[in-house]
Design an enzyme around this catalytic site. Structure first.
Site: not given
Length: 430
Positions: A262, A277, A349, A352, A391
């Site tokens: 990403r 991230r 988070e 999801s 994560r």
């Protein structure tokens, strides 16, 4: 993608649902474009009918020796053919414009999704475990003494730039162990089918799951046109792209462990510390392809699968329903699972899980044949992280840290680490 017929039948309901997402009304503009498109199609059909009629009379006029009528009819055939071609071209252009507009409109939220503007309006629906209370000041993962030897951001920056990392030794093995543990749990206990897919995909696959055309800047495209997947959702969901399957083929439940890519466009300054991230990371992704009547129950099932991984690891978490202003483009309802990170003293988070209804299926033209008969229907699709591996590594390291800089590791990982249970303060597994 949205059903144009549903917009025709109730344009106000469509605009009202978009308004809950903070989107401007578009139904009227869509219907005007649709009406113009259909008028061109009708005009093309009328011209073709006139052409066919004239063509049939050409032979009769020639047989009668009526040269004037013969020439007039031949000219009419040519005119109607040209008119039909022009109308078809204009109809195609309007159809492409309509498809472009519909492709850029987000999915409509379920009525029970809480309204709100951003993450502050999300609603907590579950909390598990007690956040770790340490008798010393907890550190973020990258500052833990035993982690530092195996988590190298400087070398990664030299190799690739910011937001990359080089993992080595004990830290790299824990990272790998987490992915294997997740896969084994989903396959052996949750009934998902292990799948290995490419990370390079055609543009139409990104269109199918909604990453394109609106969010191209969030992903990477290679010089030869392939796209690097932002998640295995793209490949797993598109397995049924263009297919019409039998009803008893459903549900299909897939899981894959892949590299993900990403660009994180527009995320400057947001959660960028350490590994939180990254431009390149790993995820264990779950995707379900279901019958429309079963999709809502499947959302809860997938959420429980993701929650179960954290529970087995002994990591405290909370689950929230995203509000209308915080949901992703393709979702009708999303459950975010947030794990407790002592180093940041907050929840972050880690998964999801979203239900998309037939939104992606319409883009992919993915259908099923009802066993009872009748026309093929669109399948429903769902996707969710089970979990984000990097994560999860952060959570394991921060929650297991000890005052001397070592890290106590969850018991379920010990078999994947050759029986080792601790990351020492020197960075080795013992």
């Amino acid at each position: 993608m949205h059903d144009i017929r549903a917009i025709r039948e109730n344009p106000q309901a469509f605009d009202d649902a978009l308004a809950r997402r903070g989107e401007a009304p578009v139904a009227q503009a869509i219907l005007e474009l649709d009406e113009a498109r259909r008028a061109k199609i009708t005009a093309a059909e009328t011209a073709q009918a006139a052409q066919n009629t004239a063509a049939k009379l050409v032979g009769s006029a020639k047989a009668k020796g009526d040269e004037a009528e013969f020439e007039r009819l031949r000219a009419e055939v040519a005119d109607k053919k040209a008119e039909m071609a022009a109308m078809q071209t204009e109809a195609k252009e309007l159809d492409l414009r309509l498809t472009e507009i519909l492709s850029g409109i987000p999915n409509l939220p379920f009525e029970d999704v809480p309204e709100g503007a951003d993450e502050n309006d999300n609603v907590e629906i579950r909390r598990w475990g007690t956040p770790a209370t340490l008798d010393f000041q907890p550190k973020e993962h990258f500052d833990i003494e035993g982690v530092k030897p195996g988590m190298d951001f400087e070398t990664a920056a030299k190799l690739s730039g910011s937001r990359f990392v080089v993992l080595s030794a004990g830290v790299a093995r824990i990272h790998r162990a987490l992915a294997q543990f997740m896969l084994d749990t989903h396959i052996e206990e949750n009934g998902l089918t292990e799948t290995w897919t490419p990370v390079l995909v055609r543009e139409e696959m990104m269109l199918g799951t909604g990453q394109l055309p609106k969010f191209g800047e969030d992903s990477y495209q290679t010089t030869n046109g392939w796209w690097l997947v932002p998640t295995a959702e793209v490949t797993l969901t598109n397995i049924v792209n263009g297919m019409t399957v039998d009803e008893d083929y459903l549900p299909r439940r897939y899981v894959a462990h892949t590299q993900c890519f990403r660009s994180e466009a527009g995320s400057a300054g947001r959660d960028t510390s350490g590994m939180l991230r990254q431009h390149q990371f790993e995820k264990v992704e779950m995707v379900s392809i279901t019958h429309p009547d079963k999709s809502r129950a499947e959302l809860d099932r997938m959420t429980e699968c993701a929650q179960g991984i954290l529970e087995r690891l002994g990591l405290s978490y909370r689950t929230v329903v995203l509000c209308t202003g915080d949901m992703g483009f393709g979702a009708k309802r999303t459950h975010d699972i947030e794990v407790w990170l002592p180093g940041q003293d907050t929840y972050r988070e880690i998964s999801s899980v979203s239900i998309c209804g037939d939104f992606q299926a319409r883009r992919m033209n993915a259908r099923f044949r009802p066993t009872a008969g009748g026309k093929p229907q669109f399948v429903h699709t769902l996707n969710g992280s089970g979990l984000a591996v990097g994560r999860c590594l952060i959570a394991v390291l921060e929650n297991g840290q000890r005052a001397d800089g070592s890290v106590r590791l969850p018991e379920v990982l010990h078999p994947y680490l050759g029986g080792k249970s601790v990351l020492s303060n020197e960075g080795s597994l013992i």
